[in-house]
Design an enzyme around this catalytic site. Structure first.
Site, PDB file in Angstrom:
ATOM      1  N   ASN A 140       0.856  -1.184   0.000  1.00 57.77           N
ATOM      2  CA  ASN A 140       0.000   0.000   0.000  1.00 57.77           C
ATOM      3  C   ASN A 140       0.904   1.250   0.000  1.00 57.77           C
ATOM      4  O   ASN A 140       1.652   1.462   0.955  1.00 57.77           O
ATOM      5  CB  ASN A 140      -0.893  -0.044   1.246  1.00 57.77           C
ATOM      6  CG  ASN A 140      -1.855   1.126   1.302  1.00 57.77           C
ATOM      7  OD1 ASN A 140      -1.487   2.250   0.970  1.00 57.77           O
ATOM      8  ND2 ASN A 140      -3.072   0.884   1.727  1.00 57.77           N
ATOM      9  N   ASP A 148      -0.140   4.449  -0.256  1.00 58.14           N
ATOM     10  CA  ASP A 148      -0.843   5.688   0.142  1.00 58.14           C
ATOM     11  C   ASP A 148       0.029   6.584   1.012  1.00 58.14           C
ATOM     12  O   ASP A 148      -0.042   7.812   0.943  1.00 58.14           O
ATOM     13  CB  ASP A 148      -2.079   5.368   1.001  1.00 58.14           C
ATOM     14  CG  ASP A 148      -3.159   4.662   0.230  1.00 58.14           C
ATOM     15  OD1 ASP A 148      -3.092   4.629  -1.010  1.00 58.14           O
ATOM     16  OD2 ASP A 148      -4.077   4.122   0.882  1.00 58.14           O
ATOM     17  N   ARG A 173       3.121  18.585   2.434  1.00 54.72           N
ATOM     18  CA  ARG A 173       3.816  19.810   2.032  1.00 54.72           C
ATOM     19  C   ARG A 173       3.214  20.445   0.775  1.00 54.72           C
ATOM     20  O   ARG A 173       3.198  21.663   0.633  1.00 54.72           O
ATOM     21  CB  ARG A 173       5.299  19.471   1.801  1.00 54.72           C
ATOM     22  CG  ARG A 173       6.144  20.582   1.230  1.00 54.72           C
ATOM     23  CD  ARG A 173       6.327  21.743   2.193  1.00 54.72           C
ATOM     24  NE  ARG A 173       7.128  21.406   3.335  1.00 54.72           N
ATOM     25  CZ  ARG A 173       8.469  21.566   3.396  1.00 54.72           C
ATOM     26  NH1 ARG A 173       9.117  22.050   2.380  1.00 54.72           N
ATOM     27  NH2 ARG A 173       9.110  21.228   4.485  1.00 54.72           N
ATOM     28  N   ARG A 231      -9.483   8.353  -1.278  1.00 56.32           N
ATOM     29  CA  ARG A 231     -10.515   8.713  -0.303  1.00 56.32           C
ATOM     30  C   ARG A 231     -11.356   9.862  -0.828  1.00 56.32           C
ATOM     31  O   ARG A 231     -10.897  10.678  -1.631  1.00 56.32           O
ATOM     32  CB  ARG A 231      -9.853   9.147   1.010  1.00 56.32           C
ATOM     33  CG  ARG A 231      -9.342   7.987   1.821  1.00 56.32           C
ATOM     34  CD  ARG A 231      -8.745   8.480   3.118  1.00 56.32           C
ATOM     35  NE  ARG A 231      -8.589   7.391   4.042  1.00 56.32           N
ATOM     36  CZ  ARG A 231      -9.499   7.041   4.952  1.00 56.32           C
ATOM     37  NH1 ARG A 231     -10.621   7.717   5.100  1.00 56.32           N
ATOM     38  NH2 ARG A 231      -9.293   6.022   5.742  1.00 56.32           N
ATOM     39  N   HIS A 252      -4.717  11.661   0.576  1.00 53.62           N
ATOM     40  CA  HIS A 252      -3.388  11.186   0.121  1.00 53.62           C
ATOM     41  C   HIS A 252      -3.385  10.960  -1.389  1.00 53.62           C
ATOM     42  O   HIS A 252      -2.944  11.828  -2.127  1.00 53.62           O
ATOM     43  CB  HIS A 252      -2.851  10.012   0.947  1.00 53.62           C
ATOM     44  CG  HIS A 252      -3.838   8.961   1.369  1.00 53.62           C
ATOM     45  ND1 HIS A 252      -4.655   8.298   0.487  1.00 53.62           N
ATOM     46  CD2 HIS A 252      -4.109   8.446   2.604  1.00 53.62           C
ATOM     47  CE1 HIS A 252      -5.386   7.412   1.156  1.00 53.62           C
ATOM     48  NE2 HIS A 252      -5.093   7.484   2.444  1.00 53.62           N
ATOM     49  N   GLU A 280      -8.614   0.517  -3.290  1.00 50.24           N
ATOM     50  CA  GLU A 280      -9.513   0.513  -2.127  1.00 50.24           C
ATOM     51  C   GLU A 280     -10.431   1.709  -2.266  1.00 50.24           C
ATOM     52  O   GLU A 280      -9.976   2.817  -2.604  1.00 50.24           O
ATOM     53  CB  GLU A 280      -8.721   0.684  -0.833  1.00 50.24           C
ATOM     54  CG  GLU A 280      -7.888  -0.507  -0.467  1.00 50.24           C
ATOM     55  CD  GLU A 280      -7.083  -0.241   0.799  1.00 50.24           C
ATOM     56  OE1 GLU A 280      -7.199   0.851   1.388  1.00 50.24           O
ATOM     57  OE2 GLU A 280      -6.327  -1.124   1.178  1.00 50.24           O
ATOM     58  N   THR A 323      -7.125   6.387   9.621  1.00 52.38           N
ATOM     59  CA  THR A 323      -6.998   5.341   8.612  1.00 52.38           C
ATOM     60  C   THR A 323      -8.244   4.472   8.757  1.00 52.38           C
ATOM     61  O   THR A 323      -9.040   4.687   9.674  1.00 52.38           O
ATOM     62  CB  THR A 323      -5.691   4.534   8.820  1.00 52.38           C
ATOM     63  OG1 THR A 323      -5.615   3.498   7.835  1.00 52.38           O
ATOM     64  CG2 THR A 323      -5.625   3.910  10.202  1.00 52.38           C
ATOM     65  N   GLY A 334      -2.160  -2.849   9.825  1.00 53.56           N
ATOM     66  CA  GLY A 334      -1.304  -2.892  11.012  1.00 53.56           C
ATOM     67  C   GLY A 334      -0.309  -4.037  11.044  1.00 53.56           C
ATOM     68  O   GLY A 334       0.340  -4.256  12.068  1.00 53.56           O
ATOM     69  N   GLY A 382       1.205  -1.543   4.345  1.00 50.72           N
ATOM     70  CA  GLY A 382       1.662  -0.224   3.937  1.00 50.72           C
ATOM     71  C   GLY A 382       2.591   0.407   4.950  1.00 50.72           C
ATOM     72  O   GLY A 382       3.799   0.511   4.749  1.00 50.72           O
TER      73      GLY A 382
HETATM   74  N1  PXP Z   1      -5.886  -2.960   3.958  1.00 53.70           N
HETATM   75  C1  PXP Z   1      -6.791  -1.965   4.015  1.00 53.70           C
HETATM   76  C2  PXP Z   1      -8.169  -2.250   3.548  1.00 53.70           C
HETATM   77  C3  PXP Z   1      -6.447  -0.679   4.481  1.00 53.70           C
HETATM   78  O1  PXP Z   1      -7.367   0.292   4.534  1.00 53.70           O
HETATM   79  C4  PXP Z   1      -5.116  -0.450   4.876  1.00 53.70           C
HETATM   80  C5  PXP Z   1      -4.717   0.906   5.363  1.00 53.70           C
HETATM   81  O2  PXP Z   1      -4.690   1.822   4.336  1.00 53.70           O
HETATM   82  C6  PXP Z   1      -4.191  -1.504   4.768  1.00 53.70           C
HETATM   83  C7  PXP Z   1      -4.604  -2.758   4.334  1.00 53.70           C
HETATM   84  C8  PXP Z   1      -2.750  -1.325   5.123  1.00 53.70           C
HETATM   85  O3  PXP Z   1      -2.618  -1.037   6.467  1.00 53.70           O
HETATM   86  P1  PXP Z   1      -1.220  -0.577   7.051  1.00 53.70           P
HETATM   87  O4  PXP Z   1      -0.861   0.703   6.385  1.00 53.70           O
HETATM   88  O5  PXP Z   1      -1.487  -0.466   8.484  1.00 53.70           O
HETATM   89  O6  PXP Z   1      -0.226  -1.665   6.701  1.00 53.70           O
END
Ligand code: PXP
Length: 253
Positions: free
Chosen positions: A8, A10, A19, A53, A58, A78, A108, A202, A223
């Site tokens: 990810n 983002d 910035r 979003r 982002h 997503e 998030t 996470g 991510g």
């Molecule tokens: N999966 C989904 C659906 C999410 O919304 C996110 C967060 O953007 C992640 C995975 C990745 O989470 P993390 O950034 O905590 O690894």
């Protein structure tokens, strides 16, 4: 088949926006999410995840079109279940769409999508995406009713929300075993129902191996931890380290 990694990116756009949100066309607008996607690909990622979003905090639309153009990995978009996002998805035509809940206040994605309560609203979106060849995943809490509703909705995949598992540290550490149990039961039910079972939120270099207790996982979406590690080792190496760490997922899970 080994466990796949979706990166990810983002968080790279989050840093740029901090910035340059008001100067999107500035040649100084860095870091670049497209470069992050390409570095992830070089590091061995299996797919790239982006979340556009409603508030565009982002990723911007231009970013995701550029990533799709530049990077040959499958793209996972997503998105919240809105008309605006459906029309973006149909224009972008990513390989996968993962439907997520979205509120403006959250930092998030906080909870899973309620596929039971939103059954009727999700149905036409899933059908529209699938009829244009996009595979659909639902980001749900590890709960049997949510897994079964996802199947009834005709989703191709589920992504189990690992946020509660990941947050079970410090004073909440005692919750970890029960969260792992919920993830395990949901993964087993998803597999029985012939859904592809992914997981995300996470997951980091520390908690990854505990998650290996959960069977039938096909792909992890990660991510924050990968981008954080990239501050010291660079993104390509950070992705490679995660790919390496994921190799220990039991083969016959
Ligand atoms: N999966 C989904 C659906 C999410 O919304 C996110 C967060 O953007 C992640 C995975 C990745 O989470 P993390 O950034 O905590 O690894």
């Amino acid at each position: 088949m080994s466990l796949l990694l979706g990166v990810n990116v983002d968080h790279v756009a989050t840093l740029r926006q901090a910035r340059y949100a008001l100067m999107p066309d500035s040649p100084n607008a860095e870091p670049c999410p497209v470069e992050a996607a390409l570095a992830s690909q070089r590091g061995g990622a299996d797919s790239i995840t982006v979340h556009v979003r409603a508030d565009r905090r982002h990723m911007q639309e231009a970013d995701v079109f550029k990533i799709k153009e530049a990077c040959s990995l499958p793209l996972n978009l997503e998105m919240g279940n809105t008309d605006e996002m459906l029309s973006l998805a149909l224009k972008l035509s990513p390989t996968f769409v993962c439907l997520v809940p979205e509120t403006r206040e959250e930092v998030t994605t906080e909870g899973g999508l309620d596929a039971v309560a939103n059954f009727e609203a999700l149905k036409p979106t899933i059908a529209a995406l699938q009829s244009s060849g996009i595979k659909v995943s639902l980001f749900i809490d590890p709960d049997i009713a949510q897994v079964e509703a996802s199947k009834e909705l005709g989703a191709d995949m589920i992504e189990l929300h690992t946020g509660c598992f990941a947050n079970a540290v410090g004073d909440s550490a005692h919750l970890k075993a029960s969260e792992l149990k919920r993830l395990e039961k949901s993964a087993r039910r998803g597999f029985e129902l012939n859904l592809q079972v992914n997981a995300g939120h996470g997951i980091n270099f520390e908690n990854l191996t505990e998650l290996f207790q959960v069977p039938h996982l096909k792909e992890l979406n990660i991510g924050h931890s990968i981008i954080a590690k990239s501050m010291s080792v660079g993104l390509e190496s950070s992705v490679r380290m995660m790919v390496e760490a994921m190799r220990d997922y039991p083969e016959n899970s």
